[in-house]
Each structure stands twice: as C-alpha cells, then as structure tokens.
Scaffold this active site. Structure first.
Site, PDB file in Angstrom:
ATOM      1  N   ASP A 105      27.310  48.429  42.687  1.00 30.82           N
ATOM      2  CA  ASP A 105      27.503  48.407  41.237  1.00 30.82           C
ATOM      3  C   ASP A 105      26.991  49.710  40.635  1.00 30.82           C
ATOM      4  O   ASP A 105      25.904  50.178  40.987  1.00 30.82           O
ATOM      5  CB  ASP A 105      26.761  47.212  40.621  1.00 30.82           C
ATOM      6  CG  ASP A 105      27.276  46.855  39.236  1.00 30.82           C
ATOM      7  OD1 ASP A 105      27.170  47.700  38.323  1.00 30.82           O
ATOM      8  OD2 ASP A 105      27.790  45.727  39.065  1.00 30.82           O
ATOM      9  N   THR A 156      26.781  50.283  34.781  1.00 34.04           N
ATOM     10  CA  THR A 156      27.143  50.747  33.446  1.00 34.04           C
ATOM     11  C   THR A 156      26.563  49.751  32.442  1.00 34.04           C
ATOM     12  O   THR A 156      25.750  48.900  32.792  1.00 34.04           O
ATOM     13  CB  THR A 156      28.670  50.836  33.299  1.00 34.04           C
ATOM     14  OG1 THR A 156      29.235  49.528  33.542  1.00 34.04           O
ATOM     15  CG2 THR A 156      29.250  51.822  34.297  1.00 34.04           C
ATOM     16  N   ILE A 162      32.463  53.192  42.561  1.00 34.66           N
ATOM     17  CA  ILE A 162      33.558  52.887  43.494  1.00 34.66           C
ATOM     18  C   ILE A 162      34.557  54.028  43.610  1.00 34.66           C
ATOM     19  O   ILE A 162      35.396  54.033  44.515  1.00 34.66           O
ATOM     20  CB  ILE A 162      34.299  51.590  43.112  1.00 34.66           C
ATOM     21  CG1 ILE A 162      34.891  51.683  41.701  1.00 34.66           C
ATOM     22  CG2 ILE A 162      33.391  50.382  43.249  1.00 34.66           C
ATOM     23  CD1 ILE A 162      35.833  50.539  41.358  1.00 34.66           C
ATOM     24  N   THR A 183      38.233  54.070  36.611  1.00 35.87           N
ATOM     25  CA  THR A 183      37.565  53.014  37.373  1.00 35.87           C
ATOM     26  C   THR A 183      38.553  52.022  37.953  1.00 35.87           C
ATOM     27  O   THR A 183      38.508  51.686  39.143  1.00 35.87           O
ATOM     28  CB  THR A 183      36.544  52.283  36.484  1.00 35.87           C
ATOM     29  OG1 THR A 183      35.549  53.209  36.051  1.00 35.87           O
ATOM     30  CG2 THR A 183      35.876  51.141  37.243  1.00 35.87           C
ATOM     31  N   THR A 215      43.696  39.822  36.538  1.00 34.41           N
ATOM     32  CA  THR A 215      43.514  39.106  35.279  1.00 34.41           C
ATOM     33  C   THR A 215      44.857  38.642  34.750  1.00 34.41           C
ATOM     34  O   THR A 215      45.894  39.264  35.026  1.00 34.41           O
ATOM     35  CB  THR A 215      42.847  40.021  34.229  1.00 34.41           C
ATOM     36  OG1 THR A 215      42.919  39.412  32.937  1.00 34.41           O
ATOM     37  CG2 THR A 215      43.547  41.375  34.143  1.00 34.41           C
ATOM     38  N   ASP A 216      44.842  37.579  33.960  1.00 29.60           N
ATOM     39  CA  ASP A 216      46.090  37.144  33.331  1.00 29.60           C
ATOM     40  C   ASP A 216      46.545  38.093  32.233  1.00 29.60           C
ATOM     41  O   ASP A 216      47.669  38.002  31.733  1.00 29.60           O
ATOM     42  CB  ASP A 216      45.977  35.716  32.792  1.00 29.60           C
ATOM     43  CG  ASP A 216      44.985  35.558  31.648  1.00 29.60           C
ATOM     44  OD1 ASP A 216      44.282  36.526  31.309  1.00 29.60           O
ATOM     45  OD2 ASP A 216      44.895  34.435  31.100  1.00 29.60           O
ATOM     46  N   GLU A 217      45.690  39.062  31.859  1.00 30.59           N
ATOM     47  CA  GLU A 217      46.084  40.076  30.878  1.00 30.59           C
ATOM     48  C   GLU A 217      47.299  40.871  31.355  1.00 30.59           C
ATOM     49  O   GLU A 217      48.051  41.411  30.537  1.00 30.59           O
ATOM     50  CB  GLU A 217      44.936  41.042  30.609  1.00 30.59           C
ATOM     51  CG  GLU A 217      43.752  40.447  29.855  1.00 30.59           C
ATOM     52  CD  GLU A 217      43.927  40.513  28.350  1.00 30.59           C
ATOM     53  OE1 GLU A 217      44.949  41.049  27.881  1.00 30.59           O
ATOM     54  OE2 GLU A 217      43.025  40.028  27.648  1.00 30.59           O
ATOM     55  N   TYR A 221      43.655  48.482  28.873  1.00 29.83           N
ATOM     56  CA  TYR A 221      42.913  47.725  29.882  1.00 29.83           C
ATOM     57  C   TYR A 221      43.863  46.948  30.775  1.00 29.83           C
ATOM     58  O   TYR A 221      43.801  47.028  32.012  1.00 29.83           O
ATOM     59  CB  TYR A 221      41.929  46.760  29.212  1.00 29.83           C
ATOM     60  CG  TYR A 221      41.529  45.610  30.108  1.00 29.83           C
ATOM     61  CD1 TYR A 221      40.858  45.843  31.303  1.00 29.83           C
ATOM     62  CD2 TYR A 221      41.838  44.286  29.778  1.00 29.83           C
ATOM     63  CE1 TYR A 221      40.503  44.798  32.151  1.00 29.83           C
ATOM     64  CE2 TYR A 221      41.493  43.239  30.610  1.00 29.83           C
ATOM     65  CZ  TYR A 221      40.821  43.493  31.790  1.00 29.83           C
ATOM     66  OH  TYR A 221      40.491  42.451  32.616  1.00 29.83           O
ATOM     67  N   ALA A 222      44.750  46.169  30.170  1.00 29.48           N
ATOM     68  CA  ALA A 222      45.679  45.351  30.946  1.00 29.48           C
ATOM     69  C   ALA A 222      46.580  46.215  31.818  1.00 29.48           C
ATOM     70  O   ALA A 222      46.883  45.859  32.967  1.00 29.48           O
ATOM     71  CB  ALA A 222      46.512  44.485  30.007  1.00 29.48           C
ATOM     72  N   LYS A 232      44.685  47.377  34.889  1.00 25.96           N
ATOM     73  CA  LYS A 232      44.550  46.289  35.859  1.00 25.96           C
ATOM     74  C   LYS A 232      45.879  45.999  36.554  1.00 25.96           C
ATOM     75  O   LYS A 232      45.918  45.718  37.762  1.00 25.96           O
ATOM     76  CB  LYS A 232      44.023  45.026  35.175  1.00 25.96           C
ATOM     77  CG  LYS A 232      42.572  45.119  34.730  1.00 25.96           C
ATOM     78  CD  LYS A 232      41.604  45.249  35.898  1.00 25.96           C
ATOM     79  CE  LYS A 232      41.443  43.949  36.674  1.00 25.96           C
ATOM     80  NZ  LYS A 232      40.400  44.045  37.725  1.00 25.96           N
TER      81      LYS A 232
END
Length: 344
Positions: free
Chosen positions: A33, A36, A60, A98, A123-125, A152-153, A156
């Site tokens: 990790d 952040t 990462i 990231t 994610t479901d996003e 963001y979505a 991902k």
C-alpha cells in the site's frame, strides 16, 4: 496460499485482509500500500503481532517494488486504486496513473512470476447507467457494454479490460469482479454513508446531490470480501477468464440513505441540504448477480437494515479513528463534510 493484497490498508482491502486471516488462518498475506490519504495502517490488525501478515509501503506503479512484494506469493488480489468520482472530476491524472499504469505493472509482474490467481477488483461504475442495450433500465449484466461516465470509471474500465486481455493473450489466470456500492467499518469519510453519519453526529447538513433520487445497490463490505475470498479459493480453472458481478439487491436512493441515518440517530430531517448535482452523475447503479449465484453458489446475507445499524454503531464507537483522519486536515475531505453548509 500466500496472497499479495494491493491497497490492503484501504477500506475494502483492509476488511479483506481481516477476513482472510480469520476465515483462512493457514493463508499468508502481504499488504502492498502506498498509504495515500485513504490508506491507513490503523485499518489493519497489529502487524507485529500477526505472524501471517506483513506490510510493504510502496507504489504499484514501481516495478521493482512490485517484484519484491510478489516474492513467494501465489496470488494477487488487486484493490489499489484511486476511487472517488468527485476527485476524478477535479484531477484525472492520478486515476489514470494508478488505476491503469499500476494495473499494467502488476499484470506484467504476475505474468513473469507465474502467479496462480490474479483477482482484479473492478466496479459497477464501469457500466455507467444500469440499462439494457435498448436503453431500458435494469441491473447490469457482465456482458453489457462498458459506458463509464466519469474519469474514475473510465480508468477502472480501462484496467478491467487490460486485465481481461492478459487472460486472453497470455493465459494469466485473471478473474474480474464488479461490485456495487460498499459501506461498513473503516470507510474513508468522504464517501456517502460515512459522510452522512459523521455530519449527522456532528450537527452539520447532509449534502444531497441534485434531487436525491440517484439510486445505488448497497452491499456491506463484509459480504463483499467474503465473496472475494470465496472466489480466490476456487480452483483457478473454474474462475479464470470469468467476470462476476457482486451485489446485494439493496437499491436505495441518496435521499433514502440520508433519511435512514437521521432516523436511526434520532436527528431532525432539517439537516438535509440539497446541493448542485455533480457532473456525469449516474442515475442508477445496480448489478445482476445471477452468474455468481448459479455458477459458484454465493450470495450476500447482510441486509441493509442490519448493516447500516452496525456501521453507525462502529463510527460511534471508533471516535479515535475518526479524529486521526480529521487531524490530517485533508482539504477535499473538509470540503465534502461541509458541502451543504452554505446551501441550506
């Protein structure tokens, strides 16, 4: 099994680590990790006193760090990500770095190390609004087209597809999960439910975007991590190359959640404050969980009624944890907590 858990000091990651160490005591866990703003070693069990748990602080995106962390590991569970939609609308660069570059670095390292399981937490996003190809609102299927509506979505979704390509191209045993909205202990308070809980307890307005009718399926984090651990411990041949939706069939609107929190805490509805809607706000997130139920026999068991009471109790009982977060004086969090103050 020895498992590398990226983002293991975050909300869902730390709950996953706790579950593994309890439910699978013979497993070993290495947490990687970056720590952040949302990562916190206080979310984890005491590392020095937990023989099957070790911690590495690192990024990462750093291939050398990842290769070192993977030494002796059989599996990767990849949580590490920038996750907040609102933050991505202000600055998408960290999300791309990231979520996409970091995932690529992990996939490459896993391919070279001959990792037995690579569980990618999506994610479901990525689906955007839950609807059929004809535009009819319904829970999203794993086969639906990805239509992300925020940076963001989109980041991902890109990483999601990159992970799948490593199974298709190289035979890396990748499994992808797309979960609905999580809530529960150790959630960073910029997210909806802990923000509502903290504001209700501390007498601030509960900010409601737009008309408050945006709907989400809510799953308790303990149900989510149980599902992930269950998938991880399946034979790789059974789950490699598969995508599984994870959800609880507990759809609720933002306004319903705010009113529920206020009712449980016996606070006035006058703490509700409607604020300007955010950009690209998805109207409905919900996932169809038929595949994981029929193919693997897993389903959620914590009702929202039970789970939200447990969550409120946790935040009431863990004031020291909350104060440690507030002491960091994060500007974005402070803005989120006070979003409705000027708009009552």
């Amino acid at each position: 099994m020895r498992i590398l858990v990226t983002g293991g000091a975050g909300f869902i990651g730390s709950n996953f680590v706790r579950h593994i160490l309890t439910a699978y005591p013979d497993d070993g866990v290495v947490v990687l990790d970056k720590l952040t703003y949302a990562g916190n070693v206080a979310n984890l069990p005491p590392i020095a006193a937990t023989p099957h748990l070790s911690f590495i602080q690192g990024d990462i995106c750093d291939a050398e760090v990842v290769e070192h962390a993977l030494t002796g590991c059989d599996a990767i569970v990849h949580f590490a990500a920038e996750t907040h939609v609102d933050r991505s609308l202000l600055n998408a660069q960290d999300f791309i770095a990231t979520n996409v570059q970091g995932t690529y670095t992990l996939l490459e390292a896993a391919r070279k190390k001959d990792i037995q399981h690579f569980l990618y937490i999506s994610t479901d996003e990525v689906y955007g609004n839950a609807c059929s190809p004809e535009g009819v609102s319904r829970p999203s299927l794993e086969t639906d087209t990805l239509r992300p509506l925020s940076p963001y979505a989109a980041s991902k979704a890109g990483a999601d597809m990159l992970a799948f390509s490593y199974w298709a191209s190289y035979g890396l045993p990748v499994t992808i999960t797309r979960c609905s909205n999580n809530y529960g202990p150790y959630q960073y308070p910029e997210k909806q439910l802990p923000l509502f809980i903290m504001n209700a307890l501390e007498g601030r307005p509960l900010p409601i975007y737009g008309d408050g009718q945006h709907s989400r399926d809510w799953i308790h984090v303990c149900d989510h991590v149980e599902a992930l651990a269950f998938i991880l411990h399946q034979p790789a041949i059974r789950v490699a190359g598969e995508i599984f939706n994870i959800g609880a069939q507990e759809e609720r609107s933002t306004l319903q959640n705010a009113l529920t929190v206020l009712k449980i805490l016996e606070k006035s509805d006058e703490q509700i404050s409607f604020v300007q809607d955010r950009l690209g706000h998805v109207r409905r997130h919900a996932v169809d969980t038929t595949r994981i139920r029929l193919q693997l026999g897993w389903q959620s068991h914590i009702s929202f009624t039970e789970g939200i009471r447990q969550t409120i109790n946790w935040y009431q009982e863990n004031t020291a944890w909350i104060e440690s977060i507030k002491e960091k004086r994060n500007d974005f969090l402070n803005t989120a907590l006070n979003l409705g103050v000027q708009r009552q």
